[in-house]
Write an enzyme that holds these catalytic residues in place. Structure first.
Site, short mmCIF file in Angstrom:
data_model
loop_
_atom_site.label_atom_id
_atom_site.label_comp_id
_atom_site.label_asym_id
_atom_site.label_seq_id
_atom_site.Cartn_x
_atom_site.Cartn_y
_atom_site.Cartn_z
N GLU A 1 3.84 5.22 0.66
CA GLU A 1 2.87 5.31 -0.44
C GLU A 1 1.49 4.82 -0.04
OE1 GLU A 1 6.06 4.24 -4.06
OE2 GLU A 1 4.31 2.96 -3.71
N HIS B 1 10.39 -6.38 7.67
CA HIS B 1 9.55 -6.30 6.47
C HIS B 1 8.77 -7.60 6.20
CE1 HIS B 1 12.21 -2.83 4.69
NE2 HIS B 1 11.85 -2.62 5.95
#
Length: 374
Positions: free
Chosen positions: A247, A153
């Site tokens: 998203e 990440h």
């Protein structure tokens, strides 16, 4: 020379999909848009990002820490010298590349990467002059604070806004997801800086002594796609959800996008997450995917080769092994179509100066592919 995909690969791809891969007729809505996919170059080790230069050549990063130039006819250069050292583990490595808006004059390029510091790492961005196969006068213009252990990440896409400021997308660094709600660090944030690394005076938190002044928005998980809307000039991003809940957002200054307190997926251990965003004071995504497609790379198509696709948003998918085409207005997604389904892990998608779409595949023998009309 650009060539058709090898027959062995073609057979593999067509065996995985109910539709032909080359040439390919879009199957999701049976539209009449047909295209060819051609192999431009291969032998790239986990390519991650690309940027087209004015001469038609393309800069391509390899996650292992190499930067190369690929010509339109598929010649791959030796690695560019002077690339900074990177933390190459799992999702870490050399990540995105972008050209300065004045590249034709100043030859400046920007690199994002996982920067090592002992057993810790964090996303950093450097800029340097590209001259005769090497980077000169390299300068680090941003460092994610703090550096932490772990190898997931990092983000990280680069996008220049019409006003010349640079957006940098970051991740929550995995085990530090709660820090995405903490304005005193850069974890789980979108960053906005000037090309020299200084902070624009109109950033939303410049007058908040408890916040990092580089922050544009927060509450993000891992943003691996960013592009500028061709009409509004707004930043559009997509980000990885956990188990479901990828998203698309249009980050507004100072707004909170909810991670890890709101998401339409669930944690990997099965722990539920509250779906509602607005009810908790967060911004709702304009689009989301359940199950996850693991999006990476995105671009608005503005070329002339595909008139029917003008203004459409294209997203690469890793777990989904496909390209997603989305129609939209200035604020919301209107429809979605899946292309090249069940084929390859697509790390990045960009529009070339010739109006074709170019795709990078995420693999040890990574490929640069060209998508053009049949």
């Amino acid at each position: 020379m650009i060539c058709k995909l090898p027959l062995v690969l073609l057979f593999l791809l067509t065996s995985l999909s109910s539709s032909l891969f080359f040439p390919f007729a879009a199957q999701a809505q049976r539209l009449q848009t047909e295209f060819d996919v051609r192999l431009v170059a291969e032998g790239l080790q986990f390519p991650w990002g690309m940027a087209f230069m004015p001469d038609g050549n393309v800069l391509v990063t390899e996650k292992v820490g190499r930067l190369r130039i690929i010509t339109p006819d598929g010649k791959v250069s030796e690695p560019i010298k002077g690339v900074p050292a990177v933390f190459f583990q799992q999702q870490g490595g050399l990540l995105d590349v972008a050209l300065d808006p004045e590249f034709a004059k100043n030859r400046l390029i920007y690199l994002s990467y996982a920067e090592p510091e002992g057993s810790r790492a964090g996303t950093a961005v450097s800029r340097a002059e590209l001259k005769d196969g090497s980077l000169e006068n390299l300068q680090v213009i941003f460092r994610q604070v703090p550096k932490v252990p772990g190898s997931v990440h990092f983000g990280s896409r680069l996008a220049f806004a019409p006003d010349g400021n640079l957006f940098i997308t970051l991740g929550d660094r995995g085990d530090y997801m709660g820090e995405a709600q903490n304005l005193s660090n850069h974890i789980g944030k979108i960053i906005r800086i000037k090309p020299d690394g200084s902070v624009p005076a109109d950033n939303p938190f410049v007058n908040n002594p408890q916040a990092k002044p580089e922050i544009w928005s927060y509450g993000h998980r891992s943003v691996q796609g960013a592009t500028i809307h061709p009409k509004t000039g707004a930043l559009w991003i997509h980000e990885h959800g956990p188990k479901g809940g990828d998203e698309i957002n249009i980050p507004q200054p100072g707004k909170n996008y909810g991670w890890p307190k709101a998401n339409y997926g669930m944690h990997y251990d099965g722990t539920p997450i509250k779906h509602e965003h607005a009810g908790q004071g967060f911004e709702e995504p304009i689009h989301y995917w359940v199950p996850s497609i693991a999006p990476s790379g995105m671009v608005f198509y503005t070329g002339k080769l595909f008139p029917a696709w003008h203004g459409n948003l294209f997203v690469g998918a890793l777990a989904g092994r496909q390209i997603v085409r989305l129609t939209s207005d200035d604020k919301k997604i209107l429809s979605e179509e899946r292309l090249l389904t069940n084929t390859l892990r697509f790390r990045d998608v960009e529009q070339g100066p010739d109006g074709a779409l170019y795709l990078l595949t995420d693999e040890d023998n990574g490929k640069l592919l060209k998508l053009s009309p049949k």
